[in-house]
Design a protein around this motif. Sequence first.
Motif, mmCIF file in Angstrom:
data_model
loop_
_atom_site.group_PDB
_atom_site.id
_atom_site.type_symbol
_atom_site.label_atom_id
_atom_site.label_comp_id
_atom_site.label_asym_id
_atom_site.label_seq_id
_atom_site.Cartn_x
_atom_site.Cartn_y
_atom_site.Cartn_z
ATOM 1 N N THR A 13 -3.662 -1.671 -15.656
ATOM 2 C CA THR A 13 -2.633 -2.092 -14.697
ATOM 3 C C THR A 13 -3.227 -2.067 -13.283
ATOM 4 N N GLY A 14 -2.717 -2.952 -12.429
ATOM 5 C CA GLY A 14 -3.208 -2.988 -11.047
ATOM 6 C C GLY A 14 -4.690 -3.304 -10.968
ATOM 7 N N SER A 15 -5.134 -4.289 -11.752
ATOM 8 C CA SER A 15 -6.578 -4.586 -11.779
ATOM 9 C C SER A 15 -6.914 -5.910 -11.102
ATOM 10 N N THR A 16 -6.010 -6.377 -10.231
ATOM 11 C CA THR A 16 -6.297 -7.585 -9.456
ATOM 12 C C THR A 16 -7.101 -7.250 -8.204
ATOM 13 N N ASP A 17 -7.289 -5.957 -7.923
ATOM 14 C CA ASP A 17 -7.877 -5.559 -6.648
ATOM 15 C C ASP A 17 -8.419 -4.141 -6.754
ATOM 16 N N GLY A 18 -9.203 -3.734 -5.785
ATOM 17 C CA GLY A 18 -9.575 -2.340 -5.590
ATOM 18 C C GLY A 18 -10.215 -1.669 -6.790
ATOM 19 N N ILE A 19 -9.820 -0.423 -7.019
ATOM 20 C CA ILE A 19 -10.402 0.383 -8.096
ATOM 21 C C ILE A 19 -10.099 -0.245 -9.457
ATOM 22 N N GLY A 20 -8.872 -0.764 -9.633
ATOM 23 C CA GLY A 20 -8.496 -1.348 -10.925
ATOM 24 C C GLY A 20 -9.395 -2.519 -11.304
ATOM 25 N N GLY A 38 -1.350 -7.437 -12.737
ATOM 26 C CA GLY A 38 -0.904 -7.186 -11.373
ATOM 27 C C GLY A 38 0.072 -8.283 -11.001
ATOM 28 N N ARG A 39 0.473 -8.321 -9.721
ATOM 29 C CA ARG A 39 1.436 -9.349 -9.302
ATOM 30 C C ARG A 39 0.767 -10.634 -8.836
ATOM 31 N N ASP A 40 -0.469 -10.512 -8.342
ATOM 32 C CA ASP A 40 -1.113 -11.656 -7.669
ATOM 33 C C ASP A 40 -1.990 -12.438 -8.656
ATOM 34 N N THR A 41 -1.463 -13.601 -9.065
ATOM 35 C CA THR A 41 -2.158 -14.389 -10.083
ATOM 36 C C THR A 41 -3.528 -14.863 -9.602
ATOM 37 N N ASP A 64 5.124 -7.513 -12.455
ATOM 38 C CA ASP A 64 5.538 -6.718 -11.297
ATOM 39 C C ASP A 64 6.173 -5.440 -11.819
ATOM 40 N N LEU A 65 5.442 -4.353 -11.705
ATOM 41 C CA LEU A 65 5.911 -3.082 -12.275
ATOM 42 C C LEU A 65 7.122 -2.530 -11.528
ATOM 43 N N ALA A 66 7.372 -3.041 -10.322
ATOM 44 C CA ALA A 66 8.557 -2.605 -9.577
ATOM 45 C C ALA A 66 9.828 -3.151 -10.211
ATOM 46 N N ASN A 92 -3.597 3.427 -16.786
ATOM 47 C CA ASN A 92 -2.462 3.396 -15.859
ATOM 48 C C ASN A 92 -3.007 3.597 -14.447
ATOM 49 N N ASN A 93 -3.339 2.479 -13.812
ATOM 50 C CA ASN A 93 -4.005 2.529 -12.503
ATOM 51 C C ASN A 93 -3.116 2.070 -11.354
ATOM 52 N N ALA A 94 -2.207 1.130 -11.614
ATOM 53 C CA ALA A 94 -1.435 0.524 -10.520
ATOM 54 C C ALA A 94 -0.671 1.589 -9.736
ATOM 55 N N LEU A 158 5.489 11.920 -0.216
ATOM 56 C CA LEU A 158 5.957 11.017 -1.276
ATOM 57 C C LEU A 158 4.808 10.578 -2.186
ATOM 58 N N TYR A 159 3.731 10.091 -1.579
ATOM 59 C CA TYR A 159 2.579 9.645 -2.382
ATOM 60 C C TYR A 159 2.049 10.813 -3.230
ATOM 61 N N SER A 160 1.905 11.993 -2.618
ATOM 62 C CA SER A 160 1.387 13.169 -3.339
ATOM 63 C C SER A 160 2.286 13.527 -4.515
ATOM 64 N N THR A 162 4.118 11.504 -6.290
ATOM 65 C CA THR A 162 3.923 10.558 -7.399
ATOM 66 C C THR A 162 2.619 10.856 -8.138
ATOM 67 N N LYS A 163 1.592 11.244 -7.403
ATOM 68 C CA LYS A 163 0.300 11.501 -8.046
ATOM 69 C C LYS A 163 0.331 12.827 -8.820
ATOM 70 N N ALA A 164 1.049 13.836 -8.286
ATOM 71 C CA ALA A 164 1.203 15.106 -9.020
ATOM 72 C C ALA A 164 1.941 14.849 -10.335
ATOM 73 N N PRO A 191 -11.156 9.999 -1.472
ATOM 74 C CA PRO A 191 -11.213 8.749 -0.700
ATOM 75 C C PRO A 191 -12.250 7.796 -1.291
ATOM 76 N N THR A 192 -11.788 6.595 -1.609
ATOM 77 C CA THR A 192 -12.625 5.617 -2.306
ATOM 78 C C THR A 192 -12.572 4.321 -1.522
ATOM 79 N N PHE A 193 -13.736 3.848 -1.095
ATOM 80 C CA PHE A 193 -13.753 2.709 -0.168
ATOM 81 C C PHE A 193 -13.597 1.364 -0.869
ATOM 82 N N ASP A 195 -11.714 -2.322 -0.123
ATOM 83 C CA ASP A 195 -11.619 -3.015 1.178
ATOM 84 C C ASP A 195 -10.490 -2.417 2.013
ATOM 85 N N LYS A 196 -9.341 -2.143 1.321
ATOM 86 C CA LYS A 196 -8.161 -1.623 2.018
ATOM 87 C C LYS A 196 -8.437 -0.255 2.638
ATOM 88 N N ILE A 197 -9.038 0.640 1.869
ATOM 89 C CA ILE A 197 -9.265 2.011 2.353
ATOM 90 C C ILE A 197 -10.416 2.048 3.358
HETATM 91 N N1 LIG Z 1 -8.593 4.162 -2.963
HETATM 92 C C1 LIG Z 1 -8.479 5.470 -2.847
HETATM 93 O O1 LIG Z 1 -9.025 6.086 -1.910
HETATM 94 C C2 LIG Z 1 -7.729 6.266 -3.883
HETATM 95 C C3 LIG Z 1 -7.806 7.660 -3.819
HETATM 96 C C4 LIG Z 1 -7.130 8.418 -4.788
HETATM 97 C C5 LIG Z 1 -6.428 7.788 -5.802
HETATM 98 N N2 LIG Z 1 -6.364 6.433 -5.828
HETATM 99 C C6 LIG Z 1 -5.599 5.834 -6.938
HETATM 100 O O2 LIG Z 1 -6.398 4.824 -7.566
HETATM 101 C C7 LIG Z 1 -5.558 3.768 -8.037
HETATM 102 C C8 LIG Z 1 -6.017 2.449 -7.453
HETATM 103 O O3 LIG Z 1 -5.957 2.530 -6.028
HETATM 104 P P1 LIG Z 1 -6.585 1.399 -5.091
HETATM 105 O O4 LIG Z 1 -7.064 2.062 -3.862
HETATM 106 O O5 LIG Z 1 -7.496 0.530 -5.863
HETATM 107 O O6 LIG Z 1 -5.233 0.580 -4.721
HETATM 108 P P2 LIG Z 1 -5.080 -0.935 -4.217
HETATM 109 O O7 LIG Z 1 -6.368 -1.457 -3.679
HETATM 110 O O8 LIG Z 1 -3.885 -0.943 -3.321
HETATM 111 O O9 LIG Z 1 -4.747 -1.716 -5.561
HETATM 112 C C9 LIG Z 1 -3.541 -1.453 -6.193
HETATM 113 C C10 LIG Z 1 -3.409 -2.330 -7.416
HETATM 114 O O10 LIG Z 1 -2.112 -2.085 -7.964
HETATM 115 C C11 LIG Z 1 -1.414 -3.302 -8.087
HETATM 116 N N3 LIG Z 1 -0.001 -3.121 -7.809
HETATM 117 C C12 LIG Z 1 0.582 -2.595 -6.700
HETATM 118 N N4 LIG Z 1 1.920 -2.681 -6.806
HETATM 119 C C13 LIG Z 1 2.180 -3.270 -8.007
HETATM 120 C C14 LIG Z 1 3.372 -3.661 -8.676
HETATM 121 N N5 LIG Z 1 4.583 -3.481 -8.141
HETATM 122 N N6 LIG Z 1 3.271 -4.241 -9.899
HETATM 123 C C15 LIG Z 1 2.063 -4.456 -10.460
HETATM 124 N N7 LIG Z 1 0.895 -4.122 -9.860
HETATM 125 C C16 LIG Z 1 0.963 -3.539 -8.638
HETATM 126 C C17 LIG Z 1 -2.073 -4.274 -7.075
HETATM 127 O O11 LIG Z 1 -2.028 -5.596 -7.603
HETATM 128 P P3 LIG Z 1 -1.094 -6.777 -7.019
HETATM 129 O O12 LIG Z 1 -1.172 -6.720 -5.532
HETATM 130 O O13 LIG Z 1 -1.703 -8.008 -7.648
HETATM 131 O O14 LIG Z 1 0.262 -6.480 -7.572
HETATM 132 C C18 LIG Z 1 -3.526 -3.802 -7.086
HETATM 133 O O15 LIG Z 1 -4.263 -4.464 -8.090
HETATM 134 C C19 LIG Z 1 -4.135 4.153 -7.627
HETATM 135 O O16 LIG Z 1 -3.508 4.808 -8.706
HETATM 136 C C20 LIG Z 1 -4.334 5.133 -6.467
HETATM 137 O O17 LIG Z 1 -3.255 6.022 -6.354
HETATM 138 C C21 LIG Z 1 -6.996 5.650 -4.898
#
Ligand SMILES: NC(=O)c1ccc[n+]([C@@H]2O[C@H](COP(=O)([O-])OP(=O)(O)OC[C@H]3O[C@@H](n4cnc5c(N)ncnc54)[C@H](OP(=O)(O)O)[C@@H]3O)[C@@H](O)[C@H]2O)c1
Length: 251
Positions: A13-20, A38-41, A64-66, A92-94, A158-160, A162-164, A191-193, A195-197
């Motif tokens: 899940t959430g594999s259109t971007d970032g860590i996923g 993810g949401r973004d085709t 859209d998991l929301a 379960n990454n999103a 809030l974020y903490s 959800t992660k806990a 912290p994982t770099f 593009d967003k972070i």
């Molecule tokens: N980066 C960090 O520093 C860091 C640190 C600790 C833990 N994490 C955890 O690692 C995981 C990935 O983080 P990330 O930094 O890669 O985040 P990210 O760059 O924001 O990517 C989030 C992903 O989740 C998807 N997503 C968000 N809302 C969604 C929705 N409503 N329905 C379906 N998909 C949705 C997005 O896809 P769409 O936009 O296409 O929907 C995107 O592919 C998360 O669980 C985060 O909590 C990250």
Amino acid sequence: MSARLQDRTALVTGSTDGIGAAIARALAAEGAYVIVSGRDTARGEKVVAAISERGGRASFVRADLAAGLPAIGELADAAHRLAGGPLDILVNNAAMLITPGPTADVGEDLIDQALTVNVKAAFLLTGLLAPAMAARGSGAIINLGSISGLFGTSGSALYSTTKAAIHSLTKSWAGEYGPAGVRVNTVAPGPTFTDKIAAMRDHLAPMIAALPSRRPSTPEEVAAAVVFLACDDASNIHGATLSVDGGRAAV
Ligand SMILES: NC(=O)c1ccc[n+]([C@@H]2O[C@H](COP(=O)([O-])OP(=O)(O)OC[C@H]3O[C@@H](n4cnc5c(N)ncnc54)[C@H](OP(=O)(O)O)[C@@H]3O)[C@@H](O)[C@H]2O)c1
């Protein structure tokens, strides 16, 4: 290409971007057929194309998991259809990353949205996919937690939270599904770099400077931990938290 996951099927899940996206690429590089979601085709299809260009196999399913159960049910059905049966791997990454701020400024809508995307979606999706893995007698579920779920983080209540919850779910599910051969574990990034972070590097600099490694993780380093937990190298690891945080959880 090595082949630790040859003929396995995975949903990330959430594999259109970032860590996923890095996790999807890494699982595919080990031979898995990966369902990118993810949401973004456009971004999802780009991840699929990059995997295909390297000789891997992947498909995109928009979700859209929301949107709650109808959308999550459709994603689970599509995953079973594309995999031709129970999945081998569920990641379960999103998650919604939430801008830090005072608790008093967090509105009810944001609380509901964060709990829905970060917790409820993983809960429902696992409930829909894990029983078939358990009935077959094998599977691996990896939940993405965070160092924010392990420590109190002022300004990120809030974020903490959800992660806990994700860390807690891993342990409950290890107890529930482990006896049927389904291993459930957490990868907890620091912290994982992505593009967003990386764009927040100045804000994160003091935290990163205090890490034993003195640097952030890369998405590929987090993905490598997921691949390890997904494959047979981790065959007797249940309910564990594998931190990829430059040592933050230890020091
Ligand atoms: N980066 C960090 O520093 C860091 C640190 C600790 C833990 N994490 C955890 O690692 C995981 C990935 O983080 P990330 O930094 O890669 O985040 P990210 O760059 O924001 O990517 C989030 C992903 O989740 C998807 N997503 C968000 N809302 C969604 C929705 N409503 N329905 C379906 N998909 C949705 C997005 O896809 P769409 O936009 O296409 O929907 C995107 O592919 C998360 O669980 C985060 O909590 C990250």
